[in-house]
Design a protein around this motif. Structure first.
Motif, mmCIF file in Angstrom:
data_model
loop_
_atom_site.group_PDB
_atom_site.id
_atom_site.type_symbol
_atom_site.label_atom_id
_atom_site.label_comp_id
_atom_site.label_asym_id
_atom_site.label_seq_id
_atom_site.Cartn_x
_atom_site.Cartn_y
_atom_site.Cartn_z
ATOM 1 N N CYS A 22 13.685 16.476 15.655
ATOM 2 C CA CYS A 22 13.400 16.226 14.250
ATOM 3 C C CYS A 22 14.739 16.114 13.505
ATOM 4 O O CYS A 22 15.599 16.988 13.636
ATOM 5 C CB CYS A 22 12.572 17.363 13.663
ATOM 6 S SG CYS A 22 12.316 17.227 11.878
ATOM 7 N N PRO A 23 14.932 15.051 12.729
ATOM 8 C CA PRO A 23 16.207 14.904 12.020
ATOM 9 C C PRO A 23 16.426 15.945 10.923
ATOM 10 O O PRO A 23 17.566 16.196 10.544
ATOM 11 C CB PRO A 23 16.126 13.496 11.426
ATOM 12 C CG PRO A 23 14.700 13.122 11.443
ATOM 13 C CD PRO A 23 14.051 13.912 12.528
ATOM 14 N N LEU A 24 15.364 16.570 10.447
ATOM 15 C CA LEU A 24 15.518 17.589 9.400
ATOM 16 C C LEU A 24 15.747 18.983 9.971
ATOM 17 O O LEU A 24 16.630 19.708 9.520
ATOM 18 C CB LEU A 24 14.276 17.605 8.502
ATOM 19 C CG LEU A 24 14.035 16.343 7.672
ATOM 20 C CD1 LEU A 24 12.744 16.473 6.880
ATOM 21 C CD2 LEU A 24 15.201 16.094 6.739
ATOM 22 N N THR A 25 14.932 19.362 10.963
ATOM 23 C CA THR A 25 15.004 20.729 11.493
ATOM 24 C C THR A 25 15.792 20.832 12.789
ATOM 25 O O THR A 25 16.120 21.929 13.209
ATOM 26 C CB THR A 25 13.589 21.271 11.752
ATOM 27 O OG1 THR A 25 12.992 20.518 12.830
ATOM 28 C CG2 THR A 25 12.718 21.207 10.517
ATOM 29 N N ARG A 35 -2.255 8.570 17.410
ATOM 30 C CA ARG A 35 -1.699 8.032 16.163
ATOM 31 C C ARG A 35 -0.345 7.357 16.363
ATOM 32 O O ARG A 35 0.243 6.867 15.410
ATOM 33 C CB ARG A 35 -1.552 9.151 15.132
ATOM 34 C CG ARG A 35 -2.880 9.681 14.664
ATOM 35 C CD ARG A 35 -2.669 10.663 13.540
ATOM 36 N NE ARG A 35 -3.942 11.065 12.981
ATOM 37 C CZ ARG A 35 -4.132 12.161 12.305
ATOM 38 N NH1 ARG A 35 -3.120 12.986 12.089
ATOM 39 N NH2 ARG A 35 -5.310 12.462 11.818
ATOM 40 N N SER A 36 0.153 7.374 17.582
ATOM 41 C CA SER A 36 1.482 6.821 17.890
ATOM 42 C C SER A 36 2.536 7.417 16.968
ATOM 43 O O SER A 36 3.275 6.717 16.282
ATOM 44 C CB SER A 36 1.472 5.290 17.777
ATOM 45 O OG SER A 36 0.607 4.743 18.729
ATOM 46 N N GLU A 37 2.604 8.755 17.001
ATOM 47 C CA GLU A 37 3.552 9.476 16.144
ATOM 48 C C GLU A 37 4.248 10.580 16.925
ATOM 49 O O GLU A 37 3.680 11.158 17.847
ATOM 50 C CB GLU A 37 2.823 10.132 14.966
ATOM 51 C CG GLU A 37 2.205 9.165 14.002
ATOM 52 C CD GLU A 37 1.396 9.851 12.920
ATOM 53 O OE1 GLU A 37 1.337 9.287 11.819
ATOM 54 O OE2 GLU A 37 0.818 10.939 13.157
ATOM 55 N N LEU A 38 5.464 10.875 16.509
ATOM 56 C CA LEU A 38 6.187 12.044 16.981
ATOM 57 C C LEU A 38 6.062 13.102 15.892
ATOM 58 O O LEU A 38 6.394 12.837 14.735
ATOM 59 C CB LEU A 38 7.656 11.709 17.231
ATOM 60 C CG LEU A 38 7.895 10.767 18.395
ATOM 61 C CD1 LEU A 38 9.344 10.295 18.405
ATOM 62 C CD2 LEU A 38 7.561 11.452 19.703
ATOM 63 N N VAL A 39 5.585 14.270 16.261
ATOM 64 C CA VAL A 39 5.234 15.290 15.281
ATOM 65 C C VAL A 39 6.222 16.451 15.315
ATOM 66 O O VAL A 39 6.492 17.017 16.375
ATOM 67 C CB VAL A 39 3.800 15.815 15.547
ATOM 68 C CG1 VAL A 39 3.427 16.909 14.568
ATOM 69 C CG2 VAL A 39 2.803 14.661 15.491
ATOM 70 N N SER A 40 6.736 16.790 14.137
ATOM 71 C CA SER A 40 7.554 17.983 13.962
ATOM 72 C C SER A 40 6.685 19.003 13.239
ATOM 73 O O SER A 40 6.439 18.893 12.038
ATOM 74 C CB SER A 40 8.808 17.687 13.133
ATOM 75 O OG SER A 40 9.464 18.901 12.814
ATOM 76 N N ASP A 51 6.258 -0.491 17.766
ATOM 77 C CA ASP A 51 6.709 -1.342 18.877
ATOM 78 C C ASP A 51 7.489 -0.538 19.907
ATOM 79 O O ASP A 51 8.467 -1.021 20.477
ATOM 80 C CB ASP A 51 7.555 -2.515 18.365
ATOM 81 C CG ASP A 51 6.781 -3.444 17.455
ATOM 82 O OD1 ASP A 51 5.575 -3.642 17.701
ATOM 83 O OD2 ASP A 51 7.368 -3.960 16.501
ATOM 84 N N GLY A 52 7.079 0.721 20.120
ATOM 85 C CA GLY A 52 7.735 1.577 21.090
ATOM 86 C C GLY A 52 9.029 2.196 20.604
ATOM 87 O O GLY A 52 9.711 2.873 21.361
ATOM 88 N N ILE A 53 9.375 1.992 19.334
ATOM 89 C CA ILE A 53 10.627 2.526 18.789
ATOM 90 C C ILE A 53 10.321 3.608 17.752
ATOM 91 O O ILE A 53 9.651 3.336 16.755
ATOM 92 C CB ILE A 53 11.460 1.403 18.135
ATOM 93 C CG1 ILE A 53 11.779 0.337 19.175
ATOM 94 C CG2 ILE A 53 12.735 1.966 17.513
ATOM 95 C CD1 ILE A 53 12.362 -0.920 18.605
ATOM 96 N N PRO A 54 10.794 4.838 17.978
ATOM 97 C CA PRO A 54 10.580 5.900 16.995
ATOM 98 C C PRO A 54 11.343 5.622 15.705
ATOM 99 O O PRO A 54 12.523 5.288 15.730
ATOM 100 C CB PRO A 54 11.144 7.154 17.680
ATOM 101 C CG PRO A 54 11.251 6.803 19.116
ATOM 102 C CD PRO A 54 11.460 5.326 19.176
ATOM 103 N N VAL A 55 10.656 5.749 14.594
ATOM 104 C CA VAL A 55 11.278 5.583 13.275
ATOM 105 C C VAL A 55 11.539 6.989 12.754
ATOM 106 O O VAL A 55 10.657 7.633 12.193
ATOM 107 C CB VAL A 55 10.367 4.782 12.318
ATOM 108 C CG1 VAL A 55 11.038 4.607 10.971
ATOM 109 C CG2 VAL A 55 10.008 3.437 12.921
ATOM 110 N N MET A 56 12.752 7.472 12.964
ATOM 111 C CA MET A 56 13.092 8.868 12.677
ATOM 112 C C MET A 56 13.683 9.039 11.280
ATOM 113 O O MET A 56 14.671 9.728 11.086
ATOM 114 C CB MET A 56 14.052 9.388 13.751
ATOM 115 C CG MET A 56 13.535 9.278 15.167
ATOM 116 S SD MET A 56 11.998 10.167 15.440
ATOM 117 C CE MET A 56 12.572 11.831 15.289
ATOM 118 N N LEU A 57 13.066 8.427 10.302
ATOM 119 C CA LEU A 57 13.487 8.554 8.912
ATOM 120 C C LEU A 57 12.481 9.403 8.156
ATOM 121 O O LEU A 57 11.284 9.074 8.136
ATOM 122 C CB LEU A 57 13.571 7.168 8.256
ATOM 123 C CG LEU A 57 14.533 6.169 8.886
ATOM 124 C CD1 LEU A 57 14.324 4.793 8.287
ATOM 125 C CD2 LEU A 57 15.953 6.648 8.681
#
Length: 80
Positions: A22-25, A35-40, A51-57
């Motif tokens: 996680c870019p914040l923690t 949901r095609s999401e990475l969860v913090s 498109d297979g690319i995590p948007v870590m913003l």
């Protein structure tokens, strides 16, 4: 949830998932394939994968509801 381009669900390389945090923690992320999401869970944010690319913003992340927090999700990574 589709990845938006051709209607298929996004998939992320497991080796890439082991490297992401996680870019914040700077904490671990879990993968939500529905949901095609990475969860913090610590930051209570879900980062989209497009498109297979995590948007870590953080500005692109969805805030996780209390209901989402109750659903257990598998942790990513190798053996402890």
């Amino acid at each position: 949830m589709a990845d938006g381009r051709d209607g298929r669900k996004a998939d992320v390389d497991p080796k890439l998932l082991e490297l992401l945090a996680c870019p914040l923690t700077k904490g671990p992320l879990t993968w939500d394939p529905e949901r095609s999401e990475l969860v913090s869970r610590v930051a209570k944010l879900a980062y989209p994968v497009r498109d297979g690319i995590p948007v870590m913003l953080p500005s692109e992340a969805r805030t996780i509801s209390a209901e989402d927090m109750l659903t257990p999700q598998p942790r990513l990574g190798g053996p402890s």
